[in-house]
Design a protein around this motif. Structure first.
Motif, short mmCIF file in Angstrom:
data_model
loop_
_atom_site.label_atom_id
_atom_site.label_comp_id
_atom_site.label_asym_id
_atom_site.label_seq_id
_atom_site.Cartn_x
_atom_site.Cartn_y
_atom_site.Cartn_z
N GLY A 1 -7.72 -4.79 -7.49
CA GLY A 1 -8.00 -3.36 -7.42
C GLY A 1 -6.97 -2.44 -8.02
N GLY A 2 -5.97 -2.96 -8.72
CA GLY A 2 -4.97 -2.08 -9.32
C GLY A 2 -5.56 -1.15 -10.38
N LEU A 3 -6.39 -1.71 -11.25
CA LEU A 3 -7.03 -0.89 -12.28
C LEU A 3 -8.00 0.10 -11.64
N LEU A 4 -8.77 -0.35 -10.68
CA LEU A 4 -9.70 0.52 -9.97
C LEU A 4 -8.96 1.69 -9.33
N ALA A 5 -7.85 1.40 -8.66
CA ALA A 5 -7.07 2.45 -7.99
C ALA A 5 -6.55 3.46 -8.99
N GLY A 6 -5.97 2.94 -10.09
CA GLY A 6 -5.37 3.83 -11.07
C GLY A 6 -6.36 4.74 -11.76
N VAL A 7 -7.48 4.17 -12.22
CA VAL A 7 -8.45 5.01 -12.94
C VAL A 7 -9.14 5.99 -12.00
N THR A 8 -9.38 5.57 -10.77
CA THR A 8 -10.03 6.46 -9.81
C THR A 8 -9.12 7.64 -9.46
N ALA A 9 -7.84 7.36 -9.26
CA ALA A 9 -6.88 8.44 -8.99
C ALA A 9 -6.75 9.36 -10.20
N VAL B 1 -7.49 4.80 -2.17
CA VAL B 1 -7.95 5.70 -3.22
C VAL B 1 -9.46 5.86 -3.17
N VAL B 2 -10.19 4.76 -3.00
CA VAL B 2 -11.66 4.88 -2.98
C VAL B 2 -12.14 5.54 -1.69
N GLY B 3 -11.28 5.60 -0.69
CA GLY B 3 -11.63 6.37 0.49
C GLY B 3 -11.60 7.86 0.22
N ARG B 4 -10.75 8.29 -0.73
CA ARG B 4 -10.67 9.70 -1.10
C ARG B 4 -11.62 10.06 -2.22
N HIS B 5 -11.86 9.12 -3.12
CA HIS B 5 -12.74 9.35 -4.27
C HIS B 5 -13.70 8.16 -4.36
N PRO B 6 -14.81 8.21 -3.65
CA PRO B 6 -15.72 7.06 -3.56
C PRO B 6 -16.16 6.54 -4.92
N VAL B 7 -16.26 5.22 -5.00
CA VAL B 7 -16.73 4.55 -6.21
C VAL B 7 -17.99 3.76 -5.86
N THR B 8 -18.70 3.34 -6.89
CA THR B 8 -19.88 2.49 -6.72
C THR B 8 -19.46 1.03 -6.89
N SER B 9 -19.88 0.18 -5.95
CA SER B 9 -19.57 -1.24 -6.01
C SER B 9 -20.80 -2.02 -6.44
N GLY C 1 -6.48 -4.61 -2.69
CA GLY C 1 -5.22 -4.01 -2.30
C GLY C 1 -5.41 -2.77 -1.44
N GLN C 2 -4.44 -2.49 -0.60
CA GLN C 2 -4.53 -1.33 0.27
C GLN C 2 -4.52 -0.04 -0.52
N ILE C 3 -3.77 -0.01 -1.63
CA ILE C 3 -3.74 1.20 -2.45
C ILE C 3 -5.12 1.51 -2.97
N ALA C 4 -5.81 0.50 -3.51
CA ALA C 4 -7.16 0.71 -4.03
C ALA C 4 -8.10 1.16 -2.94
N PHE C 5 -8.00 0.55 -1.77
CA PHE C 5 -8.89 0.93 -0.68
C PHE C 5 -8.65 2.37 -0.24
N GLY D 1 0.79 -1.22 0.00
CA GLY D 1 0.00 0.00 0.00
C GLY D 1 0.82 1.27 0.00
N ALA D 2 0.30 2.28 -0.61
CA ALA D 2 0.88 3.62 -0.65
C ALA D 2 -0.14 4.50 -1.33
N VAL D 3 0.01 5.81 -1.15
CA VAL D 3 -0.92 6.75 -1.76
C VAL D 3 -0.48 7.01 -3.20
N ILE D 4 -1.43 6.97 -4.12
CA ILE D 4 -1.15 7.44 -5.48
C ILE D 4 -2.11 8.57 -5.81
N GLU D 5 -1.63 9.50 -6.61
CA GLU D 5 -2.40 10.68 -7.00
C GLU D 5 -2.45 10.77 -8.52
N ARG D 6 -3.26 11.69 -9.00
CA ARG D 6 -3.35 11.91 -10.44
C ARG D 6 -1.97 12.25 -11.03
N ALA D 7 -1.16 12.97 -10.28
CA ALA D 7 0.17 13.33 -10.77
C ALA D 7 1.01 12.09 -11.07
#
Length: 318
Positions: A188-196, A249-257, A243-247, A2-8
């Motif tokens: 959740g890698g794809l979910l994390a990336g597109v959401t960020a 990211v969706v904590g900052r930018h909620p998604v629909t499950s 994955g922790q990264i995905a979790f 896990g780690a934080v990823i951003e749009r940058a």
């Protein structure tokens, strides 16, 4: 991990992997999938047959920039198939060796292709989690670069470049903004990336099999938790937990499950072949099943893009 990823991070990944990955097409689904404007992102045409090539190249190229990729030791990855294929391909393109740990349940077609890319393939256990533990032991013993299948910043950021590409394509070809991006969820890698990448500028719908509901369970529990894994899509959506990264990211930018059944996945996969002559693996069909099952119904003025993320499958059962 896990780690934080951003749009940058995603923007940086896009620059880094440019010239190493394909820009895959978007096609209009017509009126087959109900109201709204529905488009299909044919990421199955990516190198190695899945979106995973984006993250693999970003991981290896960034490690090479940082001096952490030893060309004599190469890389180690654990994968149910697609991440292994992508990392083996990227390693071969960059001239470094790859060792891929896969569950014994990995389809023979994926194992054969891994070996075709020159990777050393090691069978370990019956689930991704077991193969992952074996891969970590190999990394500790050899010092090779570890490439996670989904829960690693470079991997997730690379996957997120797909969203940047989709937004540009739809704006250029349809002259409309993307309202909703639909993706299948495993680790959740794809979910994390597109959401960020989207940062709330469009909605993200994460679809997963009811037999491997990592995101759904994590959202209910308030943290990533282990779930039982089974069903037709387990070869590509077979992670035991999100994955922790995905979790994060969706904590900052909620998604629909949203959950779909095996029967709904099979029906969506068959429709893709019958209507558009597109062959995908069951994991990719899960995203479309959200619409074909009627569980998600777009609004009349909504622009929806369904990501068909992979096609490493045996087409004989279509």
């Amino acid at each position: 991990m896990g780690a934080v990823i951003e749009r940058a991070d995603v923007l940086e990944a896009r620059d880094r992997i440019s010239g190493h990955v394909r820009s895959t097409p978007v096609i209009d689904a017509g009126d087959e999938l109900g109201p709204g404007r529905v488009l299909l992102k044919l990421e199955l045409l990516q190198h190695t047959g899945s979106f995973k090539a984006r993250g693999a190249f970003n991981r290896l190229l960034h490690a090479r920039e940082l001096g952490t990729l030893d060309p004599s030791l190469g890389i180690v990855v654990a994968s149910g198939g697609n991440a292994g294929l992508a990392n083996a391909y990227a390693a071969a393109q960059l001239g470094v060796p790859a060792t891929v740990f896969v569950p014994e349940t990995a389809p023979a077609v994926k194992v054969a292709r891994l070996e075709g890319y020159g990777a050393r393939v090691v069978l370990a256990g019956t689930e991704y989690a077991t193969a992952y533990e074996a891969a970590l032991r190999e990394v500790a013993a050899t010092g090779a670069l570890h490439c996670h299948a989904y829960d690693q910043p470079d991997i997730a950021a690379g996957a997120g470049t797909l969203a940047l590409e989709v937004v540009d394509q739809v704006a250029r070809e349809v002259a409309r903004p993307v309202d909703t991006l639909v993706v299948a969820v495993g680790g959740g890698g794809l979910l994390a990336g597109v959401t960020a990448a989207l940062e709330g500028s469009a909605g993200v719908l994460g679809v997963e099999p009811s037999t491997a509901a990592t995101l759904h369970a994590a959202l209910e529990a308030g943290a990533p938790v282990d779930v039982p894994v089974s069903g037709v899509a387990a070869d590509s959506l077979g992670a035991r937990r999100i994955g922790q990264i995905a979790f994060d990211v969706v904590g900052r930018h909620p998604v629909t499950s949203l959950l779909v059944t095996d029967d709904e996945i099979v029906a969506a996969r068959r429709l893709l072949w019958q209507r558009w002559r597109v062959v995908v693996e069951h994991g990719a069909a899960a995203a479309l099943a959200a619409l074909t099952s009627g569980r998600y119904r777009p609004e009349p003025d909504e622009t929806v893009v369904v990501v068909l993320c992979g096609a490493n499958t045996d087409p004989s059962d279509l």
